[in-house]
Design a protein around this motif. Sequence first.
Motif, short mmCIF file in Angstrom:
data_model
loop_
_atom_site.label_atom_id
_atom_site.label_comp_id
_atom_site.label_asym_id
_atom_site.label_seq_id
_atom_site.Cartn_x
_atom_site.Cartn_y
_atom_site.Cartn_z
N LEU A 166 0.86 -1.18 -0.03
CA LEU A 166 0.00 0.03 0.01
C LEU A 166 0.66 1.25 -0.04
N ASP A 167 1.85 1.33 0.93
CA ASP A 167 2.90 2.40 0.89
C ASP A 167 3.56 2.50 -0.18
N GLU A 168 3.83 1.45 -1.01
CA GLU A 168 4.61 1.64 -2.19
C GLU A 168 3.75 2.13 -3.46
N GLY A 169 2.48 1.81 -3.55
CA GLY A 169 1.78 2.38 -4.54
C GLY A 169 1.31 3.97 -4.07
N TYR A 170 1.36 4.06 -2.65
CA TYR A 170 1.09 5.49 -2.73
C TYR A 170 2.14 6.50 -2.97
N LEU A 171 3.38 5.96 -2.90
CA LEU A 171 4.68 6.74 -2.96
C LEU A 171 4.77 7.05 -4.64
N SER A 172 4.37 5.88 -5.23
CA SER A 172 4.43 6.00 -6.64
C SER A 172 3.34 7.04 -7.34
N MET A 173 2.20 7.10 -6.51
CA MET A 173 1.00 8.06 -7.03
C MET A 173 1.63 9.37 -6.59
N LYS A 174 2.35 9.64 -5.52
CA LYS A 174 2.63 10.95 -5.33
C LYS A 174 3.72 11.53 -6.33
N ARG A 175 4.40 10.51 -6.82
CA ARG A 175 5.47 10.97 -8.04
C ARG A 175 4.86 11.02 -9.14
N GLY A 176 3.48 11.06 -9.20
CA GLY A 176 2.86 11.05 -10.44
C GLY A 176 2.68 9.92 -11.38
N GLN A 177 3.14 8.84 -10.89
CA GLN A 177 3.43 7.43 -11.76
C GLN A 177 2.10 6.76 -11.29
N ILE A 178 0.95 7.28 -11.84
CA ILE A 178 -0.24 6.53 -11.91
C ILE A 178 -0.36 4.97 -12.11
N ALA A 179 0.03 4.78 -13.40
CA ALA A 179 0.14 3.47 -13.92
C ALA A 179 0.68 2.46 -13.02
N GLN A 180 2.33 2.83 -12.60
CA GLN A 180 2.76 2.13 -11.99
C GLN A 180 2.09 1.73 -10.49
N ALA A 181 1.59 3.00 -9.80
CA ALA A 181 0.91 2.76 -8.60
C ALA A 181 -0.36 1.77 -8.70
N ARG A 182 -0.90 1.76 -9.68
CA ARG A 182 -2.15 1.20 -9.95
C ARG A 182 -1.73 -0.56 -9.91
N GLY A 183 -0.52 -0.81 -10.69
CA GLY A 183 -0.11 -2.21 -10.49
C GLY A 183 0.38 -2.71 -9.01
N GLU A 184 1.10 -1.67 -8.48
CA GLU A 184 1.49 -2.07 -7.13
C GLU A 184 0.33 -2.23 -6.21
N LEU A 185 -0.65 -1.46 -6.19
CA LEU A 185 -1.66 -1.42 -5.31
C LEU A 185 -2.97 -2.59 -5.84
N SER A 186 -2.70 -3.17 -6.79
CA SER A 186 -3.33 -4.48 -7.29
C SER A 186 -2.86 -5.73 -6.66
N ASN A 187 -1.42 -5.71 -6.10
CA ASN A 187 -1.11 -6.78 -5.41
C ASN A 187 -1.64 -6.94 -3.98
N VAL A 188 -2.21 -5.89 -3.49
CA VAL A 188 -2.70 -6.09 -2.23
C VAL A 188 -3.96 -7.08 -2.09
N PRO A 189 -3.89 -8.18 -1.52
CA PRO A 189 -5.02 -9.18 -1.78
C PRO A 189 -6.08 -8.57 -1.20
#
Length: 210
Positions: A166-189
């Motif tokens: 969750l934190d990893e996706g949040y940091l990506s989102m803050k950097r404007g890396q939305i697509a990457q953030a989506r992928g990371e957040l999708s890993n949360v069961p």
Amino acid sequence: MHSIDEGEGLGTKENIEYIKQELSNEEKFLESVIKLEKFYKKYKKPLIAILAVLMFIVVGYMGYSWKKELDLQASNQAFEKLLANPEDKEALQTLKSTNPKLYRLYLYHRAMQTKDTKIFERLAASEDPILSDLAKYHLAVLKKDQKALQQYGMQKDTLLKEMALLDEGYLSMKRGQIAQARGELSNVPKESPAYPYALLLKHYGVKAAK
């Protein structure tokens, strides 16, 4: 008169047999004493050595139990003092020397209060597997270290694996890396307590991209 003499004769025989039996028992007892004395003389030194070792073990155990109880009392008092006054260096040293586990737990408590990365670094390198695991996670979050969060989240048995994702996706989102953030957040069961927050962040990310 004849019947009385026979009775007296039987009584005398019984007395003689009783005396013989007593003498025999005494002889057996004396034989046992002599054998025991010979055995003691033969094995005197080993027996004394064994007795000394047993006494040393008993005394040592009693001393260890006594010291352990004293250390427990001292550590509890030191812990209470530190909760009241975190600057009490004497109490901190007492806690460290008398109860290392409670000492590390107090350090974790203190680091959570002060966000002290140095304390978390010490705990991350400690021999306590639970506190080490938790410290690594909090250290990565405080430093906003996305690589460390990724490494933590990729490990199989970490305690806060989903929170790290969750934190990893949040940091990506803050950097404007939305697509990457989506992928990371999708890993949360889906069964994870962190999943609803992951959905919220994904929704927030979609809005930010528009």
